[in-house]
Scaffold this motif. Structure first.
Motif, PDB file in Angstrom:
ATOM      1  N   ILE A 263       0.838  -1.204   0.000  1.00 22.04           N
ATOM      2  CA  ILE A 263       0.000   0.000   0.000  1.00 22.04           C
ATOM      3  C   ILE A 263       0.872   1.253   0.000  1.00 22.04           C
ATOM      4  CG2 ILE A 263      -1.749   1.314   1.283  1.00 22.04           C
ATOM      5  CD1 ILE A 263      -2.699  -1.343  -0.191  1.00 22.04           C
ATOM      6  N   ALA A 264       1.956   1.234   0.759  1.00 19.46           N
ATOM      7  CA  ALA A 264       2.873   2.384   0.784  1.00 19.46           C
ATOM      8  C   ALA A 264       3.442   2.624  -0.602  1.00 19.46           C
ATOM      9  CB  ALA A 264       3.991   2.150   1.801  1.00 19.46           C
ATOM     10  N   ARG A 265       3.817   1.569  -1.288  1.00 22.72           N
ATOM     11  CA  ARG A 265       4.377   1.721  -2.634  1.00 22.72           C
ATOM     12  C   ARG A 265       3.347   2.330  -3.589  1.00 22.72           C
ATOM     13  NH1 ARG A 265       7.996  -2.058  -6.516  1.00 22.72           N
ATOM     14  NH2 ARG A 265       8.196  -0.455  -8.101  1.00 22.72           N
ATOM     15  N   PHE A 266       2.122   1.830  -3.525  1.00 25.33           N
ATOM     16  CA  PHE A 266       1.075   2.373  -4.397  1.00 25.33           C
ATOM     17  C   PHE A 266       0.813   3.848  -4.117  1.00 25.33           C
ATOM     18  CE2 PHE A 266      -0.456  -2.168  -4.786  1.00 25.33           C
ATOM     19  CZ  PHE A 266      -0.102  -2.284  -6.118  1.00 25.33           C
TER      20      PHE A 266
ATOM     21  N   CYS B 180      -1.418  -7.091 -12.814  1.00 29.43           N
ATOM     22  CA  CYS B 180      -2.142  -7.933 -11.864  1.00 29.43           C
ATOM     23  C   CYS B 180      -1.396  -7.951 -10.540  1.00 29.43           C
ATOM     24  CB  CYS B 180      -2.331  -9.352 -12.398  1.00 29.43           C
ATOM     25  SG  CYS B 180      -0.806 -10.235 -12.718  1.00 29.43           S
ATOM     26  N   ILE B 181      -2.136  -8.290  -9.488  1.00 27.62           N
ATOM     27  CA  ILE B 181      -1.566  -8.333  -8.140  1.00 27.62           C
ATOM     28  C   ILE B 181      -1.959  -9.671  -7.512  1.00 27.62           C
ATOM     29  CG2 ILE B 181      -1.497  -7.229  -5.869  1.00 27.62           C
ATOM     30  CD1 ILE B 181      -2.608  -4.658  -7.335  1.00 27.62           C
ATOM     31  N   PHE B 182      -0.969 -10.395  -7.024  1.00 26.63           N
ATOM     32  CA  PHE B 182      -1.211 -11.621  -6.264  1.00 26.63           C
ATOM     33  C   PHE B 182      -0.942 -11.297  -4.805  1.00 26.63           C
ATOM     34  CE2 PHE B 182      -0.593 -13.241 -10.462  1.00 26.63           C
ATOM     35  CZ  PHE B 182      -1.285 -14.443 -10.524  1.00 26.63           C
ATOM     36  N   ILE B 183      -1.873 -11.653  -3.925  1.00 30.73           N
ATOM     37  CA  ILE B 183      -1.727 -11.336  -2.505  1.00 30.73           C
ATOM     38  C   ILE B 183      -1.868 -12.601  -1.670  1.00 30.73           C
ATOM     39  CG2 ILE B 183      -2.622  -9.998  -0.556  1.00 30.73           C
ATOM     40  CD1 ILE B 183      -3.938  -8.098  -2.551  1.00 30.73           C
ATOM     41  N   ASP B 184      -0.861 -12.839  -0.835  1.00 36.80           N
ATOM     42  CA  ASP B 184      -0.948 -13.925   0.130  1.00 36.80           C
ATOM     43  C   ASP B 184      -2.000 -13.554   1.168  1.00 36.80           C
ATOM     44  OD1 ASP B 184      -0.357 -16.200   1.695  1.00 36.80           O
ATOM     45  OD2 ASP B 184       1.193 -15.128   2.798  1.00 36.80           O
ATOM     46  N   LEU B 185      -2.797 -14.501   1.570  1.00 32.44           N
ATOM     47  CA  LEU B 185      -3.864 -14.244   2.531  1.00 32.44           C
ATOM     48  C   LEU B 185      -3.323 -14.051   3.948  1.00 32.44           C
ATOM     49  CD1 LEU B 185      -6.939 -14.043   2.900  1.00 32.44           C
ATOM     50  CD2 LEU B 185      -6.950 -16.508   3.284  1.00 32.44           C
ATOM     51  N   ASN B 186      -2.376 -14.897   4.350  1.00 30.68           N
ATOM     52  CA  ASN B 186      -1.894 -14.902   5.735  1.00 30.68           C
ATOM     53  C   ASN B 186      -0.556 -14.187   5.847  1.00 30.68           C
ATOM     54  OD1 ASN B 186      -4.067 -16.604   6.670  1.00 30.68           O
ATOM     55  ND2 ASN B 186      -3.086 -18.226   5.521  1.00 30.68           N
ATOM     56  N   MET B 187      -0.618 -12.930   6.294  1.00 23.61           N
ATOM     57  CA  MET B 187       0.599 -12.136   6.478  1.00 23.61           C
ATOM     58  C   MET B 187       0.497 -11.366   7.790  1.00 23.61           C
ATOM     59  SD  MET B 187       1.262 -10.459   2.708  1.00 23.61           S
ATOM     60  CE  MET B 187      -0.366  -9.700   2.613  1.00 23.61           C
ATOM     61  N   PRO B 188       1.641 -11.030   8.391  1.00 23.72           N
ATOM     62  CA  PRO B 188       1.608 -10.193   9.602  1.00 23.72           C
ATOM     63  C   PRO B 188       1.316  -8.729   9.250  1.00 23.72           C
ATOM     64  CG  PRO B 188       3.866 -10.663   8.959  1.00 23.72           C
ATOM     65  CD  PRO B 188       2.984 -11.445   8.025  1.00 23.72           C
ATOM     66  N   ARG B 189       1.037  -7.947  10.233  1.00 19.11           N
ATOM     67  CA  ARG B 189       0.785  -6.495  10.153  1.00 19.11           C
ATOM     68  C   ARG B 189      -0.503  -6.171   9.412  1.00 19.11           C
ATOM     69  NH1 ARG B 189       5.408  -2.549   9.181  1.00 19.11           N
ATOM     70  NH2 ARG B 189       5.233  -3.160   7.009  1.00 19.11           N
ATOM     71  N   MET B 190      -0.628  -6.555   8.152  1.00 19.84           N
ATOM     72  CA  MET B 190      -1.850  -6.335   7.370  1.00 19.84           C
ATOM     73  C   MET B 190      -2.081  -7.612   6.578  1.00 19.84           C
ATOM     74  SD  MET B 190      -2.608  -3.608   4.259  1.00 19.84           S
ATOM     75  CE  MET B 190      -2.724  -2.137   5.260  1.00 19.84           C
ATOM     76  N   ASN B 191      -3.166  -8.319   6.883  1.00 27.58           N
ATOM     77  CA  ASN B 191      -3.393  -9.579   6.174  1.00 27.58           C
ATOM     78  C   ASN B 191      -3.864  -9.331   4.742  1.00 27.58           C
ATOM     79  OD1 ASN B 191      -6.304  -9.434   6.016  1.00 27.58           O
ATOM     80  ND2 ASN B 191      -6.437 -10.165   8.121  1.00 27.58           N
ATOM     81  N   GLY B 192      -3.986 -10.387   3.980  1.00 30.00           N
ATOM     82  CA  GLY B 192      -4.346 -10.255   2.574  1.00 30.00           C
ATOM     83  C   GLY B 192      -5.705  -9.634   2.328  1.00 30.00           C
TER      84      GLY B 192
ATOM     85  N   GLU C  33      -7.228  -7.427   4.253  1.00 29.10           N
ATOM     86  CA  GLU C  33      -7.102  -5.991   4.526  1.00 29.10           C
ATOM     87  C   GLU C  33      -6.362  -5.292   3.387  1.00 29.10           C
ATOM     88  OE1 GLU C  33      -6.832  -6.304   9.395  1.00 29.10           O
ATOM     89  OE2 GLU C  33      -5.028  -6.595   8.193  1.00 29.10           O
ATOM     90  N   CYS C  34      -5.325  -5.927   2.880  1.00 30.11           N
ATOM     91  CA  CYS C  34      -4.564  -5.369   1.763  1.00 30.11           C
ATOM     92  C   CYS C  34      -5.458  -5.217   0.529  1.00 30.11           C
ATOM     93  CB  CYS C  34      -3.356  -6.253   1.468  1.00 30.11           C
ATOM     94  SG  CYS C  34      -2.289  -5.648   0.144  1.00 30.11           S
ATOM     95  N   LEU C  35      -6.228  -6.252   0.250  1.00 29.91           N
ATOM     96  CA  LEU C  35      -7.168  -6.211  -0.877  1.00 29.91           C
ATOM     97  C   LEU C  35      -8.125  -5.033  -0.739  1.00 29.91           C
ATOM     98  CD1 LEU C  35      -8.722  -7.407  -3.343  1.00 29.91           C
ATOM     99  CD2 LEU C  35      -9.910  -8.896  -1.696  1.00 29.91           C
ATOM    100  N   GLN C  36      -8.693  -4.859   0.437  1.00 31.92           N
ATOM    101  CA  GLN C  36      -9.643  -3.766   0.652  1.00 31.92           C
ATOM    102  C   GLN C  36      -8.986  -2.402   0.451  1.00 31.92           C
ATOM    103  OE1 GLN C  36     -12.234  -4.302   4.163  1.00 31.92           O
ATOM    104  NE2 GLN C  36     -11.594  -6.458   4.111  1.00 31.92           N
TER     105      GLN C  36
END
Length: 147
Positions: free
Chosen positions: A43-46, A56-68, A70-73
């Motif tokens: 998100i910071a980069r964007f 396209c963007i691939f996002i892992d679902l299980n991540m620390p700090r901001m999960n997938g 939340e990142c998607l939203q």
């Protein structure tokens, strides 16, 4: 012309990033992979690079700090990314997680395969399905760069 496909991977695990990179090379050598270590980094980069527009963007679902999820939203709140396909990428197969991701704007959801060959095949299928969208994004990038 001459713009290669730019694919972003948001993944906290370095080994999984390497595996994804190898699988992506198996799909096409003309794909640029950009990675983010977690959702906050993506998100910071964007927000910092306002001209950055991946195909396209691939996002892992299980991540620390901001999960997938939340990142998607957060990605879907950024106007220029509204039409960029977002594929959730996880070992989690829970149908409720898949439904939630699709409800929040994910284009697709793939389970992390156990082999690089299977991942290459999954990415190739997604790229084939998304080719018209990739063409539109490339046209948008070319239009913006000629201004």
């Amino acid at each position: 012309m001459g713009i290669s496909i730019c694919c972003m991977l948001v993944e906290d695990d370095a080994d999984d990033r390497d595996i994804f990179s190898l699988a992506l090379q198996g799909v096409s050598t003309d794909v640029q992979l950009v990675t983010a270590n977690d959702g906050e980094h993506a998100i910071a980069r964007f927000k910092e690079e306002e001209s950055f527009l991946p195909h396209c963007i691939f996002i892992d679902l299980n991540m620390p700090r901001m999960n997938g999820q939340e990142c998607l939203q957060e990605i879907r709140k950024i106007e220029r990314l509204k039409n960029v396909p977002v594929i959730m990428y996880s070992t989690t197969v829970n149908p409720s997680y898949v439904a939630e991701a699709l409800r929040h704007g994910a284009t697709d959801f793939i389970v992390k395969p156990v082999t690089i060959e299977a991942l290459t095949s999954s990415i190739a299928q997604i790229f084939k399905k998304l080719q018209p969208v990739f063409d539109d994004i490339t046209a948008s990038i070319e239009s913006n760069s000629s201004r």
